[in-house]
Design a protein around this motif. Structure first.
Motif, mmCIF file in Angstrom:
data_model
loop_
_atom_site.group_PDB
_atom_site.id
_atom_site.type_symbol
_atom_site.label_atom_id
_atom_site.label_comp_id
_atom_site.label_asym_id
_atom_site.label_seq_id
_atom_site.Cartn_x
_atom_site.Cartn_y
_atom_site.Cartn_z
ATOM 1 N N PHE A 30 36.136 30.776 30.006
ATOM 2 C CA PHE A 30 37.204 30.961 29.009
ATOM 3 C C PHE A 30 37.599 29.571 28.582
ATOM 4 O O PHE A 30 38.323 28.880 29.293
ATOM 5 C CB PHE A 30 38.410 31.685 29.610
ATOM 6 N N PHE A 33 37.535 26.871 31.204
ATOM 7 C CA PHE A 33 37.722 27.469 32.524
ATOM 8 C C PHE A 33 36.520 28.329 32.907
ATOM 9 O O PHE A 33 36.151 29.256 32.196
ATOM 10 C CB PHE A 33 39.021 28.297 32.496
ATOM 11 N N VAL A 35 35.012 31.090 34.661
ATOM 12 C CA VAL A 35 35.495 32.304 35.330
ATOM 13 C C VAL A 35 34.436 32.898 36.243
ATOM 14 O O VAL A 35 34.742 33.319 37.352
ATOM 15 C CB VAL A 35 35.879 33.405 34.320
ATOM 16 N N PRO A 54 40.948 37.955 45.585
ATOM 17 C CA PRO A 54 42.296 37.563 45.188
ATOM 18 C C PRO A 54 42.484 37.620 43.675
ATOM 19 O O PRO A 54 41.515 37.656 42.920
ATOM 20 C CB PRO A 54 42.423 36.124 45.704
ATOM 21 N N SER A 55 43.751 37.646 43.274
ATOM 22 C CA SER A 55 44.074 37.713 41.850
ATOM 23 C C SER A 55 43.507 36.494 41.120
ATOM 24 O O SER A 55 43.546 35.382 41.639
ATOM 25 C CB SER A 55 45.591 37.765 41.689
ATOM 26 N N GLY A 56 42.944 36.726 39.974
ATOM 27 C CA GLY A 56 42.410 35.630 39.169
ATOM 28 C C GLY A 56 41.026 35.198 39.579
ATOM 29 O O GLY A 56 40.498 34.212 39.068
ATOM 30 N N SER A 57 40.400 35.936 40.481
ATOM 31 C CA SER A 57 39.093 35.506 40.961
ATOM 32 C C SER A 57 37.976 35.927 40.024
ATOM 33 O O SER A 57 36.823 35.563 40.230
ATOM 34 C CB SER A 57 38.847 36.087 42.354
ATOM 35 N N GLY A 58 38.269 36.739 38.989
ATOM 36 C CA GLY A 58 37.249 37.091 38.010
ATOM 37 C C GLY A 58 36.686 38.487 38.184
ATOM 38 O O GLY A 58 35.672 38.824 37.560
ATOM 39 N N LYS A 59 37.347 39.350 38.982
ATOM 40 C CA LYS A 59 36.839 40.703 39.198
ATOM 41 C C LYS A 59 36.827 41.497 37.887
ATOM 42 O O LYS A 59 35.805 42.091 37.521
ATOM 43 C CB LYS A 59 37.715 41.450 40.218
ATOM 44 N N SER A 60 37.964 41.474 37.198
ATOM 45 C CA SER A 60 38.032 42.217 35.941
ATOM 46 C C SER A 60 37.017 41.672 34.954
ATOM 47 O O SER A 60 36.302 42.437 34.299
ATOM 48 C CB SER A 60 39.427 42.114 35.336
ATOM 49 N N THR A 61 36.982 40.359 34.840
ATOM 50 C CA THR A 61 36.060 39.751 33.892
ATOM 51 C C THR A 61 34.634 40.188 34.189
ATOM 52 O O THR A 61 33.873 40.506 33.276
ATOM 53 C CB THR A 61 36.168 38.219 33.975
ATOM 54 N N GLU A 181 40.982 48.470 38.883
ATOM 55 C CA GLU A 181 42.259 48.711 39.558
ATOM 56 C C GLU A 181 42.925 49.987 39.045
ATOM 57 O O GLU A 181 44.040 49.954 38.513
ATOM 58 C CB GLU A 181 43.190 47.515 39.361
ATOM 59 N N HIS A 213 42.400 47.478 45.317
ATOM 60 C CA HIS A 213 43.010 46.899 46.508
ATOM 61 C C HIS A 213 43.188 47.981 47.565
ATOM 62 O O HIS A 213 43.810 47.736 48.601
ATOM 63 C CB HIS A 213 44.354 46.271 46.163
HETATM 64 N N1 LIG Z 1 41.015 36.302 27.641
HETATM 65 C C1 LIG Z 1 41.183 35.294 28.541
HETATM 66 N N2 LIG Z 1 41.335 34.035 28.089
HETATM 67 C C2 LIG Z 1 41.509 33.014 28.975
HETATM 68 N N3 LIG Z 1 41.567 33.179 30.292
HETATM 69 C C3 LIG Z 1 41.422 34.421 30.788
HETATM 70 C C4 LIG Z 1 41.239 35.542 29.928
HETATM 71 N N4 LIG Z 1 41.119 36.665 30.712
HETATM 72 C C5 LIG Z 1 41.239 36.244 31.997
HETATM 73 N N5 LIG Z 1 41.421 34.902 32.034
HETATM 74 C C6 LIG Z 1 41.534 34.116 33.234
HETATM 75 O O1 LIG Z 1 40.352 34.294 33.973
HETATM 76 C C7 LIG Z 1 40.658 34.391 35.324
HETATM 77 C C8 LIG Z 1 40.044 35.658 35.893
HETATM 78 O O2 LIG Z 1 40.701 36.749 35.316
HETATM 79 P P1 LIG Z 1 40.449 38.228 35.809
HETATM 80 O O3 LIG Z 1 41.308 39.123 34.997
HETATM 81 O O4 LIG Z 1 39.008 38.504 35.804
HETATM 82 O O5 LIG Z 1 40.974 38.191 37.289
HETATM 83 P P2 LIG Z 1 41.077 39.337 38.348
HETATM 84 O O6 LIG Z 1 40.256 38.976 39.461
HETATM 85 O O7 LIG Z 1 40.823 40.637 37.699
HETATM 86 O O8 LIG Z 1 42.589 39.260 38.772
HETATM 87 P P3 LIG Z 1 43.632 40.400 39.054
HETATM 88 O O9 LIG Z 1 43.413 40.901 40.422
HETATM 89 O O10 LIG Z 1 44.951 39.736 38.916
HETATM 90 O O11 LIG Z 1 43.396 41.445 38.009
HETATM 91 C C9 LIG Z 1 42.148 34.345 35.499
HETATM 92 O O12 LIG Z 1 42.496 33.054 35.923
HETATM 93 C C10 LIG Z 1 42.670 34.576 34.119
HETATM 94 O O13 LIG Z 1 43.802 33.796 33.898
#
Ligand SMILES: Nc1ncnc2c1ncn2[C@@H]1O[C@H](COP(=O)(O)OP(=O)(O)OP(=O)(O)O)[C@@H](O)[C@H]1O
Ligand SMILES: [Mg+2]
Lengths: 259, 684
Positions: A30, A33, A35, A54-61, A181, A213
């Motif tokens: 991103f 960054f 991801v 953990p949160s922000g680790s990129g699972k959703s992405t 989630e 989780h």
């Molecule tokens: N559209 C975007 N633009 C910039 N950064 C993004 C975007 N989407 C996610 N991020 C960043 O990418 C990182 C991973 O995001 P992601 O949503 O995949 O995390 P996650 O593991 O699903 O976290 P959570 O458990 O909180 O859902 C995070 O640091 C987030 O801030």
């Protein structure tokens, strides 16, 4: 839906089958960054993969890359034999095969429950309205809320909405289901009804990737657990291995925090 | 009173298990009285504001009513109602405009049934209003007498100030068949100048001059008396005293008017003839004779002859019932039987008191149209009595609107109950209103076509012949511009909104540029540009008869820009998850827009859109500046008529009421839509 009735899901034999999802060194940024870093995974048909981390680790992405809600920049993602690239037709074809359930349900508030479910089958798969309606009612039956068919999403509880969202995804008869989630926005008493539906689905042989989780769910249903940290798959294994004898210090730290 | 024991952990206060006794709140805390006390008289400041505000409101309303009842000349409205509604259009448009209005009412009725329920209370209120609309004028006509018209007879010159008038010997008037005309020498008014001055009703010019002369004389007398008392006192400075005495020297009281003109001293010969100068009745009248009465045989023109035989130094004032001011109108009409002849100018005469109309047939003497009393001769110098207001102003207005309003209500009711009947017959129980909803949608789709056919016409002759677009005006034009503006702006505005969010740079730049440029320019400018520039771009839109179309283009393009911004706001307010979910289901981009984002965005901005439409409706008044005669333009037209020279207040009040009614209905509808939960998150 009654949890007791659901039998223990026999763990899927991963070897042998041709994998339905293949990720090879997937990288995504991103802006600056980073991801996803060199994520490589193969998922077999009927396999249930739980992704934790953990949160922000990129699972959703990661799972959003699989149906191209996000674009990966390096590496390969091949779903059901089709590689995800800029080719629009491939993207459409892949999305037809993948259902997705979101944390925030994302039901269409201006359509009734029934219309929510039948929209994509009629418009994308070109089913007749009657077929779509019948199928939708079956699905509502399956997720346990047939009586809500003509209500609007705003009139349902969170758990009911999420079950409609699952039915909506299933109406397209996908080969793969992605869950991001699905229970995180729910009150505790509603979590179970959604998890029951998901367990039943896993039991029926659906290929699933679930970000969650809910460790109980992972232990009970998953064939494999992936642990994500800072955009990498740090450790993976069967639930037994993962929860009993994980090796990596990051995994241990994470598990110690949530268990 | 908490005891230590109650605070111990694990002890339950038994009181919580008892049903709590309810008691009513103190009287002073609820009810209208409490509301008044709290909201209007809460503090000294509030009290002052309440009292001052109430006095202000009462004062304003009171002085408005005093003006409206006693002074305003509502003839400018009651006699121009057609102009206000549809402008100067050809006569065949009357029926077509009515049919269109009725069709719209029908659609509204169907929509009411499809989207809401009308309670019995509302129907009751409507029925009562309609009944009043019929009963009130009937009651007024039955109980309030029309004031008589005063006409002078004689061969004497009447001088009042710089005006010299001679009574006309022959006068035309129009009357209903069977109507009784009563002519007598006016009683009482000739006794003194004070009585003459009070003469307040329809008059001819000569009588008006007599009245004015009497008034002038009384004023001069009063001024002399005033100056005399001033000079007798010692309040004046030397200079003021000088001025006062020189003014006094210049003033001269003429002899009493009633004596100078020998008013009502001599017998007067009156004759009534029909339009072909065949005598119907005649009499020689004095103050003592019986009045001359005659029931006229048919609708049309009649002639009144009056003369004071062989006496050139006296005048009689006649009080006449049945002869009232006439307004002349003319318009072009083509003969339906003779299609070769061009349109003919048709003259129509309209009686002010009851809008009784006669076409043509005005007798001529010596090659000239016979004179008639115009409204301009009717000049109230003093406040009008309430009874005159009722019979002259209110009754004619109500009489004119009662039938259309009754038809409108009837058609709405037919549409409503028809749609409900159809729903009961054909709609499935699960969707009880589906049939009427489908019907409502279809009717809205058909409406523009029907409206075009009825307004513009589709054939060279016959009932649906082409109408001259240059003549479209009044409320019809206002509504037309508004409707075209709304309907036309919708697709363009949505396209612009989507275009502005498009990822194609050319499309988004063009959309943004268009929106920003149009929003940066006032509507008047857009109107002028469209009037002047469109003919260059589309040469067929050059002629004067296309002016309304050019105005429509301007209004449409203008409101499209604002609509685009509203819709874009709606699109932006949607959570991104909506589009993601749709994508994940495999819907294509255009399907997502069509089925998911746009419907939600539009629902979310309904209030903003209605607000925009209301302001568009009012902004169309600017077309008056580029020469179109819309509702606002009509006021200028009326003020240009000789009868209503520079009368603007009455007409502006009237059009304000019309603008308000429609705007208010629109905003009520939008509030209902909001409340019914058709907004972004729908709850039925
Ligand atoms: N559209 C975007 N633009 C910039 N950064 C993004 C975007 N989407 C996610 N991020 C960043 O990418 C990182 C991973 O995001 P992601 O949503 O995949 O995390 P996650 O593991 O699903 O976290 P959570 O458990 O909180 O859902 C995070 O640091 C987030 O801030
Ligand atoms: Mg996430």
């Amino acid at each position: 839906m009654n949890a007791q009735k659901i039998e223990e899901k026999p763990k899927t034999e991963i070897a042998g089958d041709e994998p339905i999802i293949i990720c090879r060194s997937v990288n995504k940024w991103f802006g600056e960054f980073h991801v996803l870093r060199d994520v490589s995974v193969e998922v077999a048909p009927k396999e249930v993969v739980v992704v934790i981390g953990p949160s922000g680790s990129g699972k959703s992405t990661f799972i959003r890359c699989i149906n191209r809600l996000e674009e990966h920049q390096e590496g390969q993602i091949i779903v059901d034999g089709m590689e995800l690239s800029h080719d629009v037709r491939n993207i459409a074809a892949v999305r037809r095969e993948i259902g997705m359930v979101f944390q925030q349900f994302n039901l269409f508030p201006h359509l009734t429950v029934l219309q929510n479910i039948t929209l994509a089958p009629t418009k994308v798969r070109r089913r007749s309205r009657d077929d779509a309606d019948t199928k939708a009612m079956q699905l509502l039956e399956r997720v346990g809320i047939p009586e809500q068919a003509n209500k609007y999403p705003g009139q349902l509880s969170g758990g009911q909405q999420q079950r409609v969202a699952i039915a909506r995804a299933l109406a397209m008869e996908p080969k793969i289901m992605l869950f991001d989630e699905p229970t995180s926005a729910l009150d505790p008493e509603m979590i179970k009804e959604v998890l029951d539906v998901m367990k039943e689905l896993a039991h029926s042989g659906m290929t699933m990737i679930v970000v969650t989780h809910e460790m109980g769910f992972a232990r009970e249903v998953a064939d494999r657990v992936l642990f994500f940290d800072q955009g990498r798959i740090v450790e993976q294994g069967t639930p037994d291995y993962f929860f009993e004898s994980a090796q990596h210090p990051r995994t241990k730290l994470f598990l110690s925090q949530i268990l | 009173m908490t005891t230590i024991q109650e605070r111990r952990p694990g002890v339950i206060n038994e009181a919580y298990y008892e049903e709590p006794a309810t008691k009513p709140p103190p009287l002073l805390a609820v009810g209208p009285l409490a509301w008044v006390r709290e909201n209007l008289f809460g503090s000294l400041m509030d009290t002052c504001l309440t009292i001052a505000g109430t006095l202000l409101v009462i004062g304003v309303i009171w002085s408005f009513l005093a003006w409206a009842i006693s002074w305003a000349n509502w003839f400018s409205v009651t006699l121009n109602l057609r102009l206000f509604m549809i402008g100067r259009v050809e006569q065949f448009m009357d029926l077509r405009a009515l049919v269109l209005a009725l069709f719209i009412c029908f659609i509204l009725g169907v929509n009411l049934a499809a989207l809401a329920r009308v309670s019995r209370r509302v129907w009751g209120a409507l029925t009562i209003t309609l009944a009043l609309l019929y009963l009130l004028p009937a009651l007024i006509n039955a109980t309030v007498p029309l004031p008589p018209t005063y006409l002078a007879a004689g061969q004497i010159e009447i001088v009042s100030g710089s005006v010299t008038e001679v009574p006309v010997p022959t006068l035309g008037f129009i009357a209903h068949s069977g109507e009784t005309i009563t002519i007598q020498v006016a009683h009482g008014i000739a006794d003194s100048d004070a009585a003459l001055e009070k003469l307040n009703s329809f008059t001819d010019r000569a009588t008006n001059a007599i009245r004015n002369a009497a008034e002038n004389r009384l004023e001069t007398e009063a001024r002399i008396a005033e100056l005399n008392t001033l000079l007798a006192g010692d309040t004046l400075t030397v200079r003021q005293r000088e001025a006062a005495s020189s003014e006094l020297a210049s003033l001269e009281v003429p002899p009493p008017v009633n004596e100078a003109l020998a008013v009502n001293q001599t017998p007067v010969d009156v004759r009534i003839l029909d339009a072909n100068f065949e005598p119907l009745a005649s009499a020689t009248l004095t103050t003592d004779t019986e009045p001359l009465t005659i029931a006229v045989p048919r609708d049309g023109w009649y002639i009144l002859e009056k003369s004071v035989e062989g006496n050139d130094s006296s005048v009689d004032i006649l009080a006449i019932n049945g002869v009232y001011p006439i307004l002349e109108r003319n318009f072009l009409r083509s003969d339906p039987t003779d299609t070769n002849a061009g349109p003919q100018r048709v003259y129509q005469y309209c009686r002010a008191t009851d809008i009784f109309m006669v076409e043509g047939g005005r007798p001529r003497i010596d090659g000239e149209d016979i004179p008639a009393i115009g409204i301009i001769d009717h000049q109230y110098k003093n406040a009008r009595p309430f009874s005159d207001y009722l019979i002259l102003m209110l009754a004619p207005l109500l009489n004119q609107i009662q039938l259309p309003v009754a038809l409108f209500v009837a058609l709405t009711a037919i549409g409503y109950s028809g749609a409900r009947w159809v729903d009961r017959q054909f709609s499935p129980a699960s969707k009880p209103r589906s049939t009427s909803r489908r019907a409502a949608t279809w009717l809205w789709i058909v409406l523009p076509v029907v409206a075009f056919i009825l307004i513009a016409g589709i054939m060279p002759n016959g009932p649906l012949q082409f109408s001259d677009s240059q003549l479209w005006g009044g409320l019809l034009l206002t509504m037309l511009l508004t409707a075209v503006g709304i309907v036309g702006a919708f697709p363009i505005g949505i396209a612009l909104a989507l275009g502005r969010r498009s990822s194609l740079p050319v499309v988004s730049t063009f959309s943004t540029l268009y929106i920003e440029v149009v929003r940066g320019v006032p509507l008047v400018t857009v109107l002028f540009m469209s009037m002047l520039l469109v003919p260059f771009v589309i040469p067929s839109l050059g002629g004067p008869d296309t002016a309304p179309y050019r105005a429509m283009v301007a209004v449409t393009l203008f409101s499209a820009a604002y609509l685009a911004e509203n819709v874009r706001g709606g699109l932006q307010s949607l959570p991104p998850g909506q589009e993601e979910a749709a994508k994940a289901l495999g819907l294509a981009g255009w399907q997502i827009t069509l089925y998911i984002t746009l419907p939600q965005a539009l629902r979310a901005v309904i209030p903003a859109l209605v607000g925009q439409f209301i302001s568009l409706y009012k902004d169309t008044s600017l077309v008056a500046i580029v020469g179109l005669i819309d509702l606002t333009g009509v006021t200028k037209n009326v003020a240009a008529q000789t009868e209503f020279q520079s009368l603007l207040r009455e007409t502006y009040v009237f059009i304000s009421v019309i603008y308000f009614i429609f705007s208010y209905v629109m905003s009520v509808v939008s509030r209902r839509i909001e409340a019914s939960g058709s907004g972004a998150a729908r709850r039925v």
